[in-house]
Motif scaffolding. Structure first.
Motif, PDB file in Angstrom:
ATOM      1  N   ASP A 158      -1.749 -73.186  17.002  1.00 47.66           N
ATOM      2  CA  ASP A 158      -1.334 -71.851  17.432  1.00 47.66           C
ATOM      3  C   ASP A 158      -2.486 -71.078  18.067  1.00 47.66           C
ATOM      4  OD1 ASP A 158       0.471 -69.467  17.446  1.00 47.66           O
ATOM      5  OD2 ASP A 158      -0.983 -68.735  15.977  1.00 47.66           O
ATOM      6  N   LEU A 159      -3.695 -71.272  17.525  1.00 50.91           N
ATOM      7  CA  LEU A 159      -4.854 -70.526  18.012  1.00 50.91           C
ATOM      8  C   LEU A 159      -5.459 -71.127  19.282  1.00 50.91           C
ATOM      9  CD1 LEU A 159      -6.759 -69.781  14.669  1.00 50.91           C
ATOM     10  CD2 LEU A 159      -5.329 -68.214  15.994  1.00 50.91           C
ATOM     11  N   ASP A 161      -4.549 -71.707  22.303  1.00 49.28           N
ATOM     12  CA  ASP A 161      -4.387 -71.029  23.594  1.00 49.28           C
ATOM     13  C   ASP A 161      -4.484 -69.513  23.494  1.00 49.28           C
ATOM     14  OD1 ASP A 161      -3.963 -73.455  24.969  1.00 49.28           O
ATOM     15  OD2 ASP A 161      -1.874 -73.485  24.285  1.00 49.28           O
ATOM     16  N   ARG A 162      -4.972 -69.017  22.374  1.00 46.10           N
ATOM     17  CA  ARG A 162      -5.096 -67.573  22.191  1.00 46.10           C
ATOM     18  C   ARG A 162      -6.543 -67.137  22.346  1.00 46.10           C
ATOM     19  NH1 ARG A 162      -0.640 -65.264  19.419  1.00 46.10           N
ATOM     20  NH2 ARG A 162       0.887 -66.822  18.711  1.00 46.10           N
ATOM     21  N   PRO A 163      -6.805 -66.003  22.972  1.00 44.64           N
ATOM     22  CA  PRO A 163      -8.186 -65.517  23.079  1.00 44.64           C
ATOM     23  C   PRO A 163      -8.675 -64.983  21.736  1.00 44.64           C
ATOM     24  CG  PRO A 163      -6.669 -63.921  24.003  1.00 44.64           C
ATOM     25  CD  PRO A 163      -5.842 -65.129  23.683  1.00 44.64           C
ATOM     26  N   THR A 165     -10.225 -62.450  21.064  1.00 38.48           N
ATOM     27  CA  THR A 165     -10.139 -60.983  20.981  1.00 38.48           C
ATOM     28  C   THR A 165      -8.734 -60.496  20.647  1.00 38.48           C
ATOM     29  OG1 THR A 165      -9.793 -60.937  23.381  1.00 38.48           O
ATOM     30  CG2 THR A 165     -12.059 -60.642  22.570  1.00 38.48           C
ATOM     31  N   GLU A 166      -7.777 -61.382  20.600  1.00 34.54           N
ATOM     32  CA  GLU A 166      -6.393 -60.983  20.338  1.00 34.54           C
ATOM     33  C   GLU A 166      -6.231 -60.465  18.916  1.00 34.54           C
ATOM     34  OE1 GLU A 166      -2.820 -63.294  21.835  1.00 34.54           O
ATOM     35  OE2 GLU A 166      -2.823 -63.828  19.703  1.00 34.54           O
ATOM     36  N   ASP A 167      -5.399 -59.444  18.752  1.00 30.18           N
ATOM     37  CA  ASP A 167      -5.127 -58.898  17.425  1.00 30.18           C
ATOM     38  C   ASP A 167      -4.583 -60.005  16.516  1.00 30.18           C
ATOM     39  OD1 ASP A 167      -5.907 -56.409  18.239  1.00 30.18           O
ATOM     40  OD2 ASP A 167      -3.879 -55.618  18.516  1.00 30.18           O
ATOM     41  N   PHE A 169      -6.175 -62.612  15.472  1.00 30.91           N
ATOM     42  CA  PHE A 169      -6.852 -63.907  15.613  1.00 30.91           C
ATOM     43  C   PHE A 169      -7.775 -64.160  14.422  1.00 30.91           C
ATOM     44  CE2 PHE A 169      -9.971 -66.958  16.979  1.00 30.91           C
ATOM     45  CZ  PHE A 169      -9.285 -67.821  17.822  1.00 30.91           C
ATOM     46  N   ARG A 172      -5.855 -65.053  11.270  1.00 32.27           N
ATOM     47  CA  ARG A 172      -5.344 -66.412  11.317  1.00 32.27           C
ATOM     48  C   ARG A 172      -6.464 -67.433  11.100  1.00 32.27           C
ATOM     49  NH1 ARG A 172      -0.661 -68.361  10.820  1.00 32.27           N
ATOM     50  NH2 ARG A 172      -0.463 -69.596  12.742  1.00 32.27           N
TER      51      ARG A 172
END
Length: 275
Positions: A158-159, A161-163, A165-167, A169, A172
């Protein structure tokens, strides 16, 4: 394809694999520990021949049944090999069956730690090489990590492809680390419950050689500095796992099992080795 893409490796499917006995091995394998203790290679080979399905039968198994079949054949293969004999020499007809099972399960054509622990029923049907209770702790040290390790892999996917800095993150990421804490608990269980003596019937080192897939010395465990430290000595981010939660403090590479707060930590994090 990753492990989490395979349905039979999802936690909800583990119980089905454990429950299956496609080769009717439950009764036969009850005699495994006695034959191993006696070094009865001929008897072990006879057990393998009796359990071995024909290639046609093996080809008709579904994936979960094939995993259970590989589990049960693997205990006999590993037992024969432990007594310094190549099982394929005694029972050459096992080779095409193992290849079929490997193709069906998309795994190597041999038993693995998943067959030995995760897919091994933990009740009275449990397959074991010996009748020593310590082997049960070794098997449980494998079983207990599976659900958390699977969950950690799902979080990492899940993480991916997430930046950063994303809320959410960071939360998680901490959840990911918390799930991995079960690996430390697993190592601690073996350290507490399994002796490292050189006795042929009472050591983790002995069992590390039973499996046809294990390497000598695999009972030795090492904890390193990757989990981080929040003390002033190194300033890396704290990672709070199940093990550290029991002690109420952050984990540092120099901490002993049980989680006490360390007095100092080397520049790169000191390693701790069991025994």
């Amino acid at each position: 394809m990753t492990g989490t893409d395979i349905p039979e490796q999802r936690p909800e499917q583990v119980e089905r694999i454990r429950s299956l006995d496609p080769l009717a091995a439950d009764v036969v394998l009850r005699d495994l520990a006695r034959r191993n203790a006696a070094g009865d290679v001929a008897g072990l080979a006879a057990m393998l021949r009796d359990l071995l399905p024909s290639p046609a039968v093996a080809d008709g198994l579904d994936v979960a049944e094939a995993m259970a079949a590989m589990r049960d054949l693997g205990f006999l293969l590993g037992s024969i090999r432990r007594h310094d004999t190549e099982p394929v020499t005694l029972v050459p007809q096992v080779v095409p069956v193992l290849r079929l099972l490997g193709e069906r399960t998309r795994m190597v054509p041999r038993d693995t730690v998943l067959h030995y622990g995760t897919w091994n029923p933990p009740d009275e049907r449990c397959r074991a090489y010996t009748d020593d209770p310590q082997e049960g702790y070794l098997q449980e040290s494998v079983r207990m990590v599976f659900a958390d390790l699977y969950a950690a892999l799902e979080i990492s996917r899940d993480l991916l492809d997430r930046p950063p800095t994303e809320d959410g993150f960071a939360d998680r990421l901490h959840a990911f680390a918390d799930h991995l804490g079960i690996l430390v608990d697993s190592m601690d269980l073996v350290i507490r419950k399994v002796t490292r003596s050189s006795s042929p019937t009472g050591s983790a080192r002995t069992w590390s050689r039973w499996s046809s897939t294990a390497k000598p010395g695999s009972a030795r465990r090492r904890r390193n500095s990757r989990s981080g430290c929040s003390t002033s000595c190194c300033g890396r981010p704290s990672v709070r796992t199940r093990s550290t939660a029991r002690s109420g403090g952050p984990w540092c590479p120099t901490a002993r099992p049980g989680g006490g707060r360390p007095t100092r930590c080397g520049p790169s994090g000191a390693a701790w080795a069991a025994g």
